[in-house]
Design an enzyme around this catalytic site. Structure first.
Site, PDB file in Angstrom:
ATOM      1  N   CYS B  85       0.825  -1.228   0.000  1.00  0.00           N
ATOM      2  CA  CYS B  85       0.000   0.000   0.000  1.00  0.00           C
ATOM      3  C   CYS B  85       0.850   1.265   0.000  1.00  0.00           C
ATOM      4  CB  CYS B  85      -0.937  -0.011   1.193  1.00  0.00           C
ATOM      5  SG  CYS B  85      -1.718  -1.603   1.451  1.00  0.00           S
ATOM      6  N   CYS B 208     -12.857   0.780   8.292  1.00  0.00           N
ATOM      7  CA  CYS B 208     -12.016   0.195   7.242  1.00  0.00           C
ATOM      8  C   CYS B 208     -12.061   1.026   5.966  1.00  0.00           C
ATOM      9  CB  CYS B 208     -12.478  -1.217   6.913  1.00  0.00           C
ATOM     10  SG  CYS B 208     -12.419  -2.319   8.334  1.00  0.00           S
ATOM     11  N   SER B 209     -10.889   1.169   5.322  1.00  0.00           N
ATOM     12  CA  SER B 209     -10.834   1.881   4.055  1.00  0.00           C
ATOM     13  C   SER B 209     -11.576   1.078   2.993  1.00  0.00           C
ATOM     14  CB  SER B 209      -9.383   2.104   3.630  1.00  0.00           C
ATOM     15  OG  SER B 209      -8.694   0.873   3.588  1.00  0.00           O
ATOM     16  N   ILE B 211     -12.342  -0.613  -0.753  1.00  0.00           N
ATOM     17  CA  ILE B 211     -11.706  -1.310  -1.874  1.00  0.00           C
ATOM     18  C   ILE B 211     -12.146  -0.558  -3.131  1.00  0.00           C
ATOM     19  CG2 ILE B 211     -11.678  -3.457  -3.185  1.00  0.00           C
ATOM     20  CD1 ILE B 211     -12.051  -4.922  -0.453  1.00  0.00           C
ATOM     21  N   LYS B 330     -10.335   6.136   3.911  1.00  0.00           N
ATOM     22  CA  LYS B 330     -11.621   5.657   4.401  1.00  0.00           C
ATOM     23  C   LYS B 330     -12.778   6.083   3.496  1.00  0.00           C
ATOM     24  CE  LYS B 330     -14.895   4.122   6.727  1.00  0.00           C
ATOM     25  NZ  LYS B 330     -15.450   3.877   5.401  1.00  0.00           N
ATOM     26  N   HIS B 334      -9.133   3.682  -1.466  1.00  0.00           N
ATOM     27  CA  HIS B 334      -7.753   3.202  -1.329  1.00  0.00           C
ATOM     28  C   HIS B 334      -7.394   2.236  -2.447  1.00  0.00           C
ATOM     29  CE1 HIS B 334      -4.022   1.895   0.310  1.00  0.00           C
ATOM     30  NE2 HIS B 334      -4.446   0.982   1.151  1.00  0.00           N
TER      31      HIS B 334
END
Ligand SMILES: [Zn+2]
Lengths: 157, 386
Positions: B85, B208-209, B211, B330, B334
């Site tokens: 990442c 959670c970020s 997808i 978030k 990402h």
């Protein structure tokens, strides 16, 4: 890239089946890379109830999980050492949304436990009836989950 | 090459579920956006660095070549960079090194990822393989799982609460709602954030970020020739990097990232600044706990004070240090390889005073903090208006 999967519905139904001597025992619930002698030796020890790391005879660096060579001094002269299974819970999580390969196993608890000698591993924590508490005493045990496969897991002391 | 390296252009695709677009279309969209306020085309760019974390999402092996061709750079040298990442900032650092070494005068950096072509369960599996596949991945720990481990230790050590975690998500969505490039442009209430579906306890969906699919691009060049591209170059003042043990169980600390602390120290020293000099920060909030830990590792708050600072709105515009006022990973999204480049894009806009409703008034120094895996790769980059 091929991924070999263990059929999770068959877990715990194979206790007592004799291992053939030639068969390389796999470690963990799933195998992502080719099983190497280092891993199968670790798994074989685990089957016999022993957690065995490696210590460098040259610089005394300890490796649990084990390594073939010392990453600090590059010596190949390492000896096995046995870790006492009593540990302290350093961190935990409950996995509710698992990777594809663990779909039928969730929710499960993943924990980091630190042994008295300062070494530590990541494993499942099982047998909990309430939320774990960081700092609680736990113990690492081996469990055969298929004819050719063994895992370790923490249990509450 | 003694002169400074500057950013002279930035481009950004819309982040989100970009159905019907592959990595090449996403890359094209980012460069198309870059060229809008650029004095010329790419004809004077000497080479490209392509940041892309995985090929299993897009299906394309050796992806730099297809992207280099799609953006009209075939024939010019290219390189694919990967640091999980932290790929985007690693690509910027590689381009910086090329220019400093005198290989090239001007380099295009493009970060891209196409992730929504696979199911969330599959994406979780692919990302979990960036854990140690021999010793840790065989126990089904996910990326949210690794950060949830950190969260449990941080909560025990400092009394960080679930409410503090959720407050990070609320802030992310507050600013993401104002960012037309963000994946999810909507406000979220604290109670919604606290009561969302669990992912890896104590982290839920709003911790959670996302997808996401997306791409971002910047052009780096030597300061002395910057004027041919733009009247408003932004300087790279400092870069620092760090790493950590592969197995999370072997970490000395589970409440901070040593690699981030090392990277920050080096970047501050190179830039000749302290944390107090930073006006706006883009930090790697792949999970809410990651933003709290980041603000502590970067020296904005003392260890354990990152959580209370969020509740006190110290990381909002007008607070001590505005953090992720573009929505962060978030809410903005990402797409792995694009994230570090997207941080550079946003900081450039902030330092040029072009961030609109999200502008931090008078910002002259911006900091980017980009983490790969669970701290095995960290880059901190400091940008300045002069
Ligand atoms: Zn040694």
């Amino acid at each position: 890239m091929s991924v070999s999967r263990v059929n999770l519905s068959m877990l715990s139904s194979t206790e007592g089946i004799e291992m053939s001597e030639q068969q390389a025992i796999k470690f963990g619930y799933i195998t992502y890379e080719e099983t190497v002698p280092l891993t199968s030796e670790f798994a074989q020890n685990l089957l016999e109830g022993k957690i065995v790391g490696k210590v460098c005879n040259n610089c005394k660096a300890k490796y649990l999980p084990p390594r073939n060579g010392c990453s600090k001094c590059f010596s190949r002269d390492l000896s096995p050492f046995e870790v006492s299974p009593e540990a302290t819970l350093k961190a935990f999580t409950v996995i509710h949304f698992p990777p594809e390969s663990f779909a039928d196993k969730a929710p499960y608890i993943v924990a980091i436990g630190e042994f008295e000698d300062g070494t530590a591993v990541l494993a499942h924590l099982t047998g909990m009836t309430a939320m774990p508490q960081v700092g609680m005493k736990i113990k690492l045990v081996g469990q055969k989950i298929a004819q050719d496969r063994v895992v370790y897991k923490f249990v509450k002391v | 090459m003694d002169e400074d390296v500057v950013i002279v252009g930035g481009g950004h695709s819309k982040f989100g579920k970009r159905k019907g677009l592959g990595i090449r279309e996403l890359a094209f969209e980012a460069v198309e956006s870059l060229l809008k306020d650029f004095n010329m085309g790419l004809e004077d760019i000497d080479a490209s660095v392509i940041g892309i974390a995985g090929e299993e999402f897009s299906g394309q092996g050796a992806p730099a070549a297809v992207i280099n061709d799609e953006i009209g750079m075939a024939g010019k040298p290219t390189l694919r960079v990967e640091s999980a990442c932290a790929t985007g900032t690693a690509a910027i650092k590689a381009a910086y090194g090329w220019i400093k070494a005198g290989f090239y005068d001007s380099v295009l950096v493009l970060g891209v990822e196409k992730m929504t072509s696979v199911s969330s369960a599959r994406a979780t599996e692919l990302m979990a393989r960036a854990g140690d596949v021999r010793w840790e991945s065989p126990y089904g720990c996910t990326f949210p799982g690794y950060y949830a481990l950190f969260a449990s230790a941080h909560m025990k050590e400092y009394g960080t609460t679930k409410e503090m975690l959720s407050a990070v998500g609320v802030k992310a969505h507050h600013y993401g709602a104002m960012n037309p490039l963000a994946h999810l442009q909507k406000e979220v209430s604290l109670s919604e954030a606290m009561n969302a579906v669990p992912i890896a306890h104590p982290l839920n969906l709003y911790d959670c970020s996302l997808i996401s699919d997306g791409a971002a691009a910047v052009v780096l060049t030597r300061e002395s020739i910057a004027k041919k591209f733009t009247d408003t170059p932004i300087k790279i003042k400092g870069i620092g990097s760090g790493s950590d043990t592969m197995q999370v169980a072997q970490r000395k600390s589970l409440t901070s990232l040593q690699g981030a602390k090392d990277a920050a120290r080096k970047a501050y020293k190179m830039a000749g600044i302290t944390p107090n000099d930073v006006d706006v920060a883009e930090v790697h909030d792949c999970f809410t706990i990651a933003e709290i830990i980041a603000t502590e590792d970067l020296g904005f708050f003392e260890p354990g004070q990152g959580g209370p600072a969020v509740l006190d709105q110290q990381t909002y515009i007008g607070g001590k240090i505005p953090v992720n006022v573009d929505g962060g990973l978030k809410s903005k999204g990402h797409p792995l390889g694009a994230t570090g480049v997207s941080q550079a894009y946003e900081l450039r806009k902030q330092l040029l005073g072009e961030a609109g409703k999200r502008q931090v008034d008078g910002a002259t120094i911006g900091l980017s903090h980009n983490v790969g895996q669970s701290g095995q790769f960290v880059n901190v980059i400091i940008y300045g208006r002069d």
